[in-house]
Scaffold this active site. Structure first.
Site, PDB file in Angstrom:
ATOM      1  CD  GLU A   1       5.984  -5.421  -2.506  1.00 33.10           C
ATOM      2  OE1 GLU A   1       5.299  -4.407  -2.690  1.00 33.10           O
ATOM      3  OE2 GLU A   1       5.496  -6.549  -2.296  1.00 33.10           O
TER       4      GLU A   1
ATOM      5  CD  GLU B   1       3.534  -7.718  -6.584  1.00 31.84           C
ATOM      6  OE1 GLU B   1       4.064  -8.007  -5.508  1.00 31.84           O
ATOM      7  OE2 GLU B   1       4.185  -7.372  -7.599  1.00 31.84           O
TER       8      GLU B   1
END
Length: 247
Positions: free
Chosen positions: A107, A127
């Site tokens: 990210e 995640e």
């Protein structure tokens, strides 16, 4: 001890996350120091481009889960993970990816304007394997960058891809042999830095705008009033390199 190092390389600022023993995972110290490094880039006129990388053969394994369990936050104010993922930087930022860019590390890379990837790099958003989502921009930015179904495969399986695959999907601008990402990123930075700084900032402003057509009109009109536009036109007519002042 500093966990984020900065080094000036011409008109570029090389920013290195330096926690190799933790695969450069982002804890509170990294977040605070990375945010400060980005502030240095923004506040220094002679610096035109930033290059973000990691020490020890890894970019970043993302949020430091052990630190998070102790109550540390990897978020800086309203600027997001590492003070980057929701920051509105005016200067271009290039990610130079060696090794792991997983979770928040991926990210951070997606929050940069360009990505240079090593062939052996590993990009992933795992995640969902922990009951979470890639909430530092992964679920937002990745589907904007690559075709929907390919983005959904990465987001829903949590499985990583290598640098070669990242290049084929269009995630990376350049794919280079392992160990060559920083040098390549600095070359790209030099190329970008030849251009007018106000124009570079205007490009970024239009691209991130909620109303890009209105932003395009406003930025174009503003640029036409600047000394740099006159310098650019004059330099073209005189067949010489422009001397930008950022004014």
């Amino acid at each position: 001890m500093s966990e984020v190092r900065t080094e000036r390389a011409g008109s570029a600022l090389l920013i290195t996350i330096d926690r190799p023993e933790a695969r450069n995972a982002v804890n509170a110290a990294v977040a605070t120091q990375l945010s400060a490094a980005l502030d240095e880039l923004e506040a220094t006129p002679e610096l035109r481009v930033g290059v973000l990388t990691g020490a020890g053969g890894a970019f970043s394994a993302g949020m430091d889960l052990k630190a998070a369990l102790k109550g540390e936050s990897p978020v800086v104010g309203d600027r997001g993970l590492g003070g980057l993922t929701e920051a509105e930087l005016t200067k271009p930022l290039i990610a130079a990816i060696e090794g792991f860019a997983l979770g928040g590390g991926f990210e951070l890379a997606l929050a940069c304007d360009l990505i240079v990837a090593a062939e052996g790099a590993r990009f992933g958003l795992p995640e969902v394997k922990r009951g979470l989502i890639a909430a530092a921009g992964g679920v937002v930015r990745l589907p904007q960058r690559i075709p929907h179904h390919l983005a959904m495969e990465i987001l829903l399986t949590g499985e990583p891809i290598d640098g070669v695959r990242a290049g084929a999907l269009g995630i990376a601008n350049r794919v280079v042999p392992d160990g060559e990402t920083v040098a390549t990123a600095l070359q790209l930075a030099e190329q970008i830095a030849l251009n007018a700084p106000l124009a570079l900032a205007a490009v970024k402003a239009v691209v991130r705008s909620q109303d890009p057509w209105a932003a395009q009109r406003a930025e174009s009109a503003r640029l036409m009033t600047t000394a740099d536009v006159r310098e650019g036109m004059t330099a073209f007519a005189e067949r010489r390199a422009p001397q930008w002042t950022g004014q």
